[in-house]
Design a protein around this motif. Structure first.
Motif, PDB file in Angstrom:
ATOM      1  N   ARG A   1       0.828  -0.984   0.041  1.00 36.88           N
ATOM      2  CA  ARG A   1       0.160  -0.071   0.118  1.00 36.88           C
ATOM      3  C   ARG A   1       1.125   1.575  -0.239  1.00 36.88           C
ATOM      4  NH1 ARG A   1      -5.742  -0.983   1.240  1.00 36.88           N
ATOM      5  NH2 ARG A   1      -5.896  -3.134   1.395  1.00 36.88           N
ATOM      6  N   GLU A   2       1.746   1.205  -0.514  1.00 40.66           N
ATOM      7  CA  GLU A   2       2.573   2.431  -1.096  1.00 40.66           C
ATOM      8  C   GLU A   2       2.602   3.002  -1.863  1.00 40.66           C
ATOM      9  OE1 GLU A   2       6.605   0.590  -1.901  1.00 40.66           O
ATOM     10  OE2 GLU A   2       6.791   0.038   0.209  1.00 40.66           O
ATOM     11  N   TRP A   3       2.787   4.263  -2.566  1.00 42.12           N
ATOM     12  CA  TRP A   3       2.060   5.001  -3.352  1.00 42.12           C
ATOM     13  C   TRP A   3       3.261   5.054  -4.592  1.00 42.12           C
ATOM     14  CZ3 TRP A   3      -1.777   8.395  -3.739  1.00 42.12           C
ATOM     15  CH2 TRP A   3      -2.422   8.673  -2.163  1.00 42.12           C
ATOM     16  N   VAL A   4       2.362   4.877  -5.501  1.00 40.41           N
ATOM     17  CA  VAL A   4       3.421   4.548  -6.700  1.00 40.41           C
ATOM     18  C   VAL A   4       3.419   6.089  -7.721  1.00 40.41           C
ATOM     19  CG1 VAL A   4       3.413   3.406  -8.859  1.00 40.41           C
ATOM     20  CG2 VAL A   4       2.853   2.285  -6.678  1.00 40.41           C
ATOM     21  N   VAL A   5       4.519   5.815  -7.648  1.00 43.35           N
ATOM     22  CA  VAL A   5       4.899   7.517  -8.496  1.00 43.35           C
ATOM     23  C   VAL A   5       5.435   6.861 -10.037  1.00 43.35           C
ATOM     24  CG1 VAL A   5       6.105   9.845  -8.971  1.00 43.35           C
ATOM     25  CG2 VAL A   5       4.969   9.175  -7.390  1.00 43.35           C
ATOM     26  N   THR A   6       4.403   6.873 -10.963  1.00 44.81           N
ATOM     27  CA  THR A   6       5.150   6.843 -12.657  1.00 44.81           C
ATOM     28  C   THR A   6       4.413   8.030 -13.534  1.00 44.81           C
ATOM     29  OG1 THR A   6       4.933   5.283 -13.830  1.00 44.81           O
ATOM     30  CG2 THR A   6       3.131   5.982 -12.664  1.00 44.81           C
ATOM     31  N   ILE A   7       5.445   7.712 -14.253  1.00 47.01           N
ATOM     32  CA  ILE A   7       5.788   8.669 -15.607  1.00 47.01           C
ATOM     33  C   ILE A   7       4.548   8.175 -17.261  1.00 47.01           C
ATOM     34  CG2 ILE A   7       7.149  10.638 -16.271  1.00 47.01           C
ATOM     35  CD1 ILE A   7       8.386  11.262 -14.224  1.00 47.01           C
ATOM     36  N   GLN A   8       4.440   9.324 -17.367  1.00 48.79           N
ATOM     37  CA  GLN A   8       4.365   8.765 -18.510  1.00 48.79           C
ATOM     38  C   GLN A   8       4.300   9.020 -20.240  1.00 48.79           C
ATOM     39  OE1 GLN A   8      -0.614   7.710 -19.493  1.00 48.79           O
ATOM     40  NE2 GLN A   8      -0.111   8.889 -21.204  1.00 48.79           N
ATOM     41  N   LEU A   9       4.884   8.168 -20.808  1.00 45.08           N
ATOM     42  CA  LEU A   9       5.995   8.717 -22.195  1.00 45.08           C
ATOM     43  C   LEU A   9       5.000   8.003 -23.525  1.00 45.08           C
ATOM     44  CD1 LEU A   9       9.503   7.392 -20.884  1.00 45.08           C
ATOM     45  CD2 LEU A   9       8.636   9.491 -20.686  1.00 45.08           C
ATOM     46  N   ASP A  10       5.354   8.489 -24.582  1.00 46.42           N
ATOM     47  CA  ASP A  10       4.433   8.527 -25.513  1.00 46.42           C
ATOM     48  C   ASP A  10       5.787   7.701 -26.461  1.00 46.42           C
ATOM     49  OD1 ASP A  10       2.062   8.889 -24.671  1.00 46.42           O
ATOM     50  OD2 ASP A  10       2.001  10.973 -26.196  1.00 46.42           O
ATOM     51  N   PRO A  11       5.763   6.530 -27.047  1.00 50.48           N
ATOM     52  CA  PRO A  11       7.400   5.679 -28.107  1.00 50.48           C
ATOM     53  C   PRO A  11       6.406   6.758 -29.043  1.00 50.48           C
ATOM     54  CG  PRO A  11       4.923   4.026 -27.586  1.00 50.48           C
ATOM     55  CD  PRO A  11       4.307   5.467 -27.042  1.00 50.48           C
ATOM     56  N   PRO A  12       7.673   6.415 -29.452  1.00 51.69           N
ATOM     57  CA  PRO A  12       8.417   7.549 -30.259  1.00 51.69           C
ATOM     58  C   PRO A  12       7.163   7.288 -32.246  1.00 51.69           C
ATOM     59  CG  PRO A  12       9.879   5.570 -30.591  1.00 51.69           C
ATOM     60  CD  PRO A  12       9.284   5.472 -29.212  1.00 51.69           C
ATOM     61  N   LEU A  13       6.603   7.355 -32.872  1.00 55.46           N
ATOM     62  CA  LEU A  13       7.002   7.403 -34.349  1.00 55.46           C
ATOM     63  C   LEU A  13       6.973   6.416 -35.230  1.00 55.46           C
ATOM     64  CD1 LEU A  13       4.170  10.916 -34.330  1.00 55.46           C
ATOM     65  CD2 LEU A  13       3.403   8.450 -32.957  1.00 55.46           C
ATOM     66  N   GLY A  14       8.383   6.410 -34.882  1.00 54.65           N
ATOM     67  CA  GLY A  14       9.784   6.591 -36.013  1.00 54.65           C
ATOM     68  C   GLY A  14      10.225   4.814 -35.613  1.00 54.65           C
ATOM     69  N   GLY A  15      11.201   4.639 -36.273  1.00 51.00           N
ATOM     70  CA  GLY A  15      11.840   3.516 -35.499  1.00 51.00           C
ATOM     71  C   GLY A  15      12.861   3.226 -34.718  1.00 51.00           C
ATOM     72  N   SER A  16      13.541   4.170 -34.396  1.00 50.61           N
ATOM     73  CA  SER A  16      14.268   4.414 -33.542  1.00 50.61           C
ATOM     74  C   SER A  16      13.420   4.668 -31.515  1.00 50.61           C
ATOM     75  CB  SER A  16      15.390   5.438 -33.803  1.00 50.61           C
ATOM     76  OG  SER A  16      16.010   5.926 -32.793  1.00 50.61           O
ATOM     77  N   SER A  17      13.958   4.172 -31.170  1.00 51.65           N
ATOM     78  CA  SER A  17      13.889   4.264 -29.238  1.00 51.65           C
ATOM     79  C   SER A  17      14.971   5.081 -28.563  1.00 51.65           C
ATOM     80  CB  SER A  17      13.124   3.040 -28.799  1.00 51.65           C
ATOM     81  OG  SER A  17      14.479   2.130 -28.871  1.00 51.65           O
ATOM     82  N   LYS A  18      15.704   5.182 -29.289  1.00 53.81           N
ATOM     83  CA  LYS A  18      17.487   5.910 -28.550  1.00 53.81           C
ATOM     84  C   LYS A  18      16.731   7.437 -27.570  1.00 53.81           C
ATOM     85  CE  LYS A  18      21.344   7.911 -29.185  1.00 53.81           C
ATOM     86  NZ  LYS A  18      22.523   8.637 -30.434  1.00 53.81           N
ATOM     87  N   GLY A  19      16.119   8.631 -27.968  1.00 54.04           N
ATOM     88  CA  GLY A  19      15.878   9.341 -27.134  1.00 54.04           C
ATOM     89  C   GLY A  19      14.636   9.224 -25.884  1.00 54.04           C
ATOM     90  N   LEU A  20      13.872   8.622 -25.902  1.00 52.63           N
ATOM     91  CA  LEU A  20      12.769   7.632 -25.156  1.00 52.63           C
ATOM     92  C   LEU A  20      14.043   6.989 -24.254  1.00 52.63           C
ATOM     93  CD1 LEU A  20      10.020   7.918 -24.798  1.00 52.63           C
ATOM     94  CD2 LEU A  20       9.367   5.790 -25.567  1.00 52.63           C
TER      95      LEU A  20
END
Length: 420
Positions: A323-342
């Motif tokens: 029962r701990e507080w959970v802090v999460t940040i939502q990210l949008d996947p890239p629309l292109g083919g590289s995940s490096k920035g994410l």
């Protein structure tokens, strides 16, 4: 001999009656911009007659009126409640017209489906009785009270029909692969209660496909009433705004018909996704008295765990358990083919200590992006922060979802945020 008497005689002495297929799904595909499939009765009557004829020519000996959702409550949702009499009356007239054109003395079943929402017993009884009264008055031979998930609602529907008509009733429920309803009622329990009602036939329709219907028949069989099986071709998926059903060969339906007959089915047909091709296969299998080519076995599905695999609790699971507080940040996947920035962004979030998790969107705003599951696996491997990928069901079949989840699991992804 009157049709009702012939119907009851066929149930008692055989051979099984071949029913039609998925009328509503085919109507919706054939006639654009319908508010409901039943509206086609007044907007595109020849399309309805044509579909009836297709099933009759394929071998159907029982066709259902295009009135499944034509109760006042469902019609009101589409602002069609004032046309209840016209829609139901026309549904019967079009079925009778198809019978006359085909020149075959098929049975016509007045189709009555569930209300689609909760209501009191009195309200349900009034609504079902109102529709049944119109259908009988226009000349149906039997009633098909079908696709019910709630056993109590089905019982109310049967009693409502019986309060205004003495015609035979075919009572059909919808089951999953384990022969249970959404409410957890087993087919055996449903059969026990339906045996006490004044119905001519009971059985399964719609549902999770052919095997689900056969599993239900196995539980419902015995010394009770004649059985019926009219399953979907399989579970549907949504693609491009259209409902899409999986492909099944006609021979698969022929094999299904052979098994259904051996399990005691006296009415065999189809529901959503089935076309005249499948009905023709059923008709041929029954006419040839086909024997099943494979043994029918029902086994409960099990989750297989690889030998030596560690079943570790995730950080998210531990936090929720404690029962701990959970802090999460939502990210949008890239629309292109590289995940490096994410990956770099996720690494920075982890190093900041301000959030313990990142949750990854799944095709946000209906735009195609990189798979949330693939991105999550990459982030966990390269950034070392726990992920919570979103998973929607709109773009994949059940098999496709299972395949993606197994792949993600093999890459270490253990959390899922399931979104419908």
């Amino acid at each position: 001999m009157p049709r009702v008497s012939r119907f009851l005689e066929r149930l008692a002495a055989g051979p099984p009656i071949v029913a039609d297929g998925g009328m509503g799904a085919l109507i919706s595909a054939a006639v654009p911009r319908l508010r409901s499939p039943e509206e086609a009765n007044v907007r595109a009557p020849q399309a309805v007659v044509s579909l009836h004829l297709g099933f009759i020519n394929a071998g159907a000996e029982l066709i259902e009126t295009n009135s499944f959702g034509a109760n006042r409550r469902k019609l009101a949702a589409h602002y069609l409640e004032n046309e209840l009499e016209t829609i139901n009356s026309t549904a019967v007239r079009l079925a009778r017209e198809a019978r006359e054109v085909a020149g075959r003395d098929v049975f016509i079943a007045g189709s009555i489906g569930p209300l689609g929402e909760s209501a009191t017993r009195r309200v349900r009884t009034d609504l079902f009785a109102e529709q049944a009264l119109v259908l009988e008055g226009r000349g149906v031979d039997v009633f098909a009270v079908e696709t019910f998930y709630d056993l109590e609602e089905l019982e109310d529907a049967v009693l409502a029909v019986r309060s205004v008509s003495s015609l035979p009733i075919v009572a059909l429920m919808t089951f999953d692969e384990t022969a249970e309803t959404l409410a957890g009622v087993t087919a055996a329990e449903a059969a026990e209660r339906l045996n006490n009602l004044d119905v001519a036939v009971m059985g399964a329709n719609h549902g999770a496909g052919l095997m689900a219907a056969l599993a239900a028949l196995e539980q419902m069989g015995g010394d009770g009433k004649p059985l019926a099986a009219l399953p979907n071709i399989g579970l549907a998926s949504l693609a491009g705004g259209r409902v899409v059903y999986p492909h099944a060969t006609p021979d698969y339906f022929a094999e299904f018909a052979a098994h259904a007959r051996d399990l005691g089915a006296r009415i065999i047909g189809g529901c959503c996704g089935t076309t005249p091709a499948e009905i023709a296969a059923i008709d041929e299998a029954l006419a040839e008295e086909r024997k099943p080519r494979a043994r029918l076995e029902f086994a409960e599905r099990e989750l297989l765990v690889s030998l030596g695999e560690e079943l570790l609790e995730t950080g998210l699971a531990r936090a929720l358990r404690e029962r701990e507080w959970v802090v999460t940040i939502q990210l949008d996947p890239p629309l292109g083919g590289s995940s490096k920035g994410l990956v770099e962004l996720a690494l920075a979030i982890g190093e900041s200590g301000k959030a313990g998790y990142v949750d990854i969107n799944d095709n946000a705003t209906a735009r195609a992006g990189m798979s949330s599951l693939i991105v999550s696996a990459t982030i966990e491997r390269q950034a070392g922060i726990e992920t919570i990928p979103h998973l929607t069901t709109r773009d994949a079949s059940v098999m496709g979802l299972e395949s993606m989840l197994l792949g993600a699991h093999s890459e270490g992804v253990r959390n899922i945020l399931a979104i419908t």
